[in-house]
Design a protein around this motif. Structure first.
Motif, PDB file in Angstrom:
ATOM      1  N   ARG A  33     -32.077  -1.422   8.216  1.00 43.48           N
ATOM      2  CA  ARG A  33     -32.489  -2.556   7.387  1.00 43.48           C
ATOM      3  C   ARG A  33     -31.828  -2.438   6.016  1.00 43.48           C
ATOM      4  O   ARG A  33     -31.472  -1.330   5.594  1.00 43.48           O
ATOM      5  CB  ARG A  33     -34.010  -2.568   7.211  1.00 43.48           C
ATOM      6  N   PRO A  34     -31.653  -3.558   5.326  1.00 48.50           N
ATOM      7  CA  PRO A  34     -31.113  -3.460   3.964  1.00 48.50           C
ATOM      8  C   PRO A  34     -31.936  -2.457   3.157  1.00 48.50           C
ATOM      9  O   PRO A  34     -33.162  -2.452   3.213  1.00 48.50           O
ATOM     10  CB  PRO A  34     -31.260  -4.874   3.407  1.00 48.50           C
ATOM     11  N   ARG A  35     -31.259  -1.593   2.485  1.00 49.85           N
ATOM     12  CA  ARG A  35     -31.866  -0.536   1.659  1.00 49.85           C
ATOM     13  C   ARG A  35     -32.612   0.512   2.487  1.00 49.85           C
ATOM     14  O   ARG A  35     -33.366   1.309   1.948  1.00 49.85           O
ATOM     15  CB  ARG A  35     -32.789  -1.128   0.595  1.00 49.85           C
ATOM     16  N   GLY A  36     -32.385   0.517   3.803  1.00 50.09           N
ATOM     17  CA  GLY A  36     -33.033   1.513   4.659  1.00 50.09           C
ATOM     18  C   GLY A  36     -32.335   2.859   4.594  1.00 50.09           C
ATOM     19  O   GLY A  36     -32.911   3.889   4.932  1.00 50.09           O
ATOM     20  N   GLY A  37     -31.088   2.845   4.175  1.00 50.37           N
ATOM     21  CA  GLY A  37     -30.339   4.084   4.012  1.00 50.37           C
ATOM     22  C   GLY A  37     -29.732   4.638   5.293  1.00 50.37           C
ATOM     23  O   GLY A  37     -29.052   5.664   5.271  1.00 50.37           O
ATOM     24  N   GLY A  38     -29.954   3.962   6.409  1.00 55.01           N
ATOM     25  CA  GLY A  38     -29.477   4.468   7.689  1.00 55.01           C
ATOM     26  C   GLY A  38     -27.963   4.510   7.816  1.00 55.01           C
ATOM     27  O   GLY A  38     -27.407   5.464   8.359  1.00 55.01           O
ATOM     28  N   GLN A  39     -27.315   3.476   7.303  1.00 56.83           N
ATOM     29  CA  GLN A  39     -25.845   3.456   7.377  1.00 56.83           C
ATOM     30  C   GLN A  39     -25.255   4.625   6.608  1.00 56.83           C
ATOM     31  O   GLN A  39     -24.378   5.329   7.107  1.00 56.83           O
ATOM     32  CB  GLN A  39     -25.296   2.143   6.789  1.00 56.83           C
ATOM     33  N   THR A  40     -25.731   4.825   5.402  1.00 59.31           N
ATOM     34  CA  THR A  40     -25.219   5.909   4.561  1.00 59.31           C
ATOM     35  C   THR A  40     -25.504   7.260   5.198  1.00 59.31           C
ATOM     36  O   THR A  40     -24.632   8.136   5.248  1.00 59.31           O
ATOM     37  CB  THR A  40     -25.858   5.845   3.160  1.00 59.31           C
ATOM     38  N   ARG A  41     -26.711   7.419   5.721  1.00 58.76           N
ATOM     39  CA  ARG A  41     -27.081   8.686   6.346  1.00 58.76           C
ATOM     40  C   ARG A  41     -26.222   8.950   7.581  1.00 58.76           C
ATOM     41  O   ARG A  41     -25.744  10.062   7.790  1.00 58.76           O
ATOM     42  CB  ARG A  41     -28.568   8.681   6.712  1.00 58.76           C
TER      43      ARG A  41
END
Length: 149
Positions: A33-41
């Motif tokens: 989700r937006p601002r979920g941080g999953g992509q970065t992680r």
């Protein structure tokens, strides 16, 4: 989902790959989700650049084999599965490669040129001529059949 391409093969589209990747990441606990941080992680966990992960999830950009290999490793999936999901191979092409048995007869130079995709007439002539020359030299040395698979 796979779609017919210009050659009539079934290949996943970039949008299909993006949906597949999103599902794989969410299944592994990445909050996309937006601002979920999953992509970065996931980018940090996989070693794949954050921009590349973002493009893959948006269904944009060409896939590099190296990135797909890293993705397969990060997801702990066979590379073949990732190649099919990315549309590099269709399921039919993958099965044909996996279940290809030995050829009953050696390829002719013309058949080899066809399989290698050598279509330019001058290149085909050169390829066939070189193959015939090598085959003849080998026969003269008594080395038997040359186009065994």
């Amino acid at each position: 989902m796979e779609h017919k391409n210009a050659q009539g093969n079934d290949h996943a589209t970039p949008a299909d790959f993006a949906a597949w990747l999103r599902q794989q990441l969410e299944r592994r606990g990445y909050d996309l989700r937006p601002r979920g941080g999953g992509q970065t992680r996931f980018a940090q966990d996989s070693g794949i650049g954050a921009g590349t992960v973002s493009r893959m999830l948006r269904g944009q950009g060409a896939m590099e084999t190296r990135v797909l290999q890293m993705l397969a490793e990060a997801l702990e999936l066979p590379l073949a599965e990732v190649l099919v999901a990315a549309g590099v191979l269709s399921r039919n092409e993958l099965q044909a490669v996996q279940h290809k048995g030995p050829r009953p007869d050696p390829l002719t130079p013309e058949q080899a040129a066809d399989e290698l995709g050598i279509t330019d007439p001058q290149s085909r002539t050169l390829f066939v001529s070189m193959t015939e020359t090598l085959r003849q030299q080998r026969a003269e040395r008594g080395e038997g059949r040359t186009a065994e698979n």
